[in-house]
Design an enzyme around this catalytic site. Structure first.
Site, mmCIF file in Angstrom:
data_model
loop_
_atom_site.group_PDB
_atom_site.id
_atom_site.type_symbol
_atom_site.label_atom_id
_atom_site.label_comp_id
_atom_site.label_asym_id
_atom_site.label_seq_id
_atom_site.Cartn_x
_atom_site.Cartn_y
_atom_site.Cartn_z
ATOM 1 N N TYR A 1 0.845 -1.200 0.000
ATOM 2 C CA TYR A 1 0.000 0.000 0.000
ATOM 3 C C TYR A 1 0.883 1.253 0.000
ATOM 4 C CZ TYR A 1 -3.777 3.184 1.330
ATOM 5 O OH TYR A 1 -4.679 4.219 1.362
ATOM 6 N N HIS B 1 1.367 4.109 -3.120
ATOM 7 C CA HIS B 1 1.124 5.532 -2.905
ATOM 8 C C HIS B 1 2.395 6.363 -3.074
ATOM 9 C CE1 HIS B 1 -2.812 4.279 -1.502
ATOM 10 N NE2 HIS B 1 -3.175 5.538 -1.647
ATOM 11 N N TRP C 1 -7.504 3.149 -10.549
ATOM 12 C CA TRP C 1 -6.780 3.163 -9.275
ATOM 13 C C TRP C 1 -7.499 2.268 -8.267
ATOM 14 C CZ3 TRP C 1 -2.137 4.554 -7.501
ATOM 15 C CH2 TRP C 1 -1.944 4.652 -6.121
#
Length: 104
Positions: free
Chosen positions: A18, A22, A76
């Protein structure tokens, strides 16, 4: 539009992925968010529960309601869906967090 905060939920074993996704956020997604009025957006992790706490400052004329229909946003969400709890359309499950205190 006022300060906005919400919680999301990460699935176990996905913290580093994650973070990596990002850290390498797609330029077209950053541009879309900026053009939609998203400013000063941060996501925090509670390492014990894997809860994600998001805080954003939208501009007064932000167009956040159009984001779910945008193809970049949809891609996304589809890419992030395996890492977190999502709705049937792969939108991250969100729990709004009411503002109790803000010192400006």
């Amino acid at each position: 539009m006022a300060l906005r905060a919400f919680r999301m939920q990460l699935k176990p074993g996905n913290v580093e992925e994650y973070r990596a996704r990002h850290d390498a956020i797609w330029p077209e997604l950053s541009q879309l968010l900026h053009e939609s009025g998203v400013r000063d957006y941060a996501i925090f992790l509670d390492e014990e529960s894997l809860a994600l706490f998001a805080v954003m400052h939208p501009t007064p004329d932000a167009a956040l309601s159009a984001l779910p229909d945008h193809p970049v946003m949809r891609r996304w969400w589809d890419w992030m869906a395996p890492l977190m709890e999502v709705e049937p359309d792969n939108r991250p499950r969100e729990w709004p967090l009411p503002l109790l205190f803000h010192m400006d």
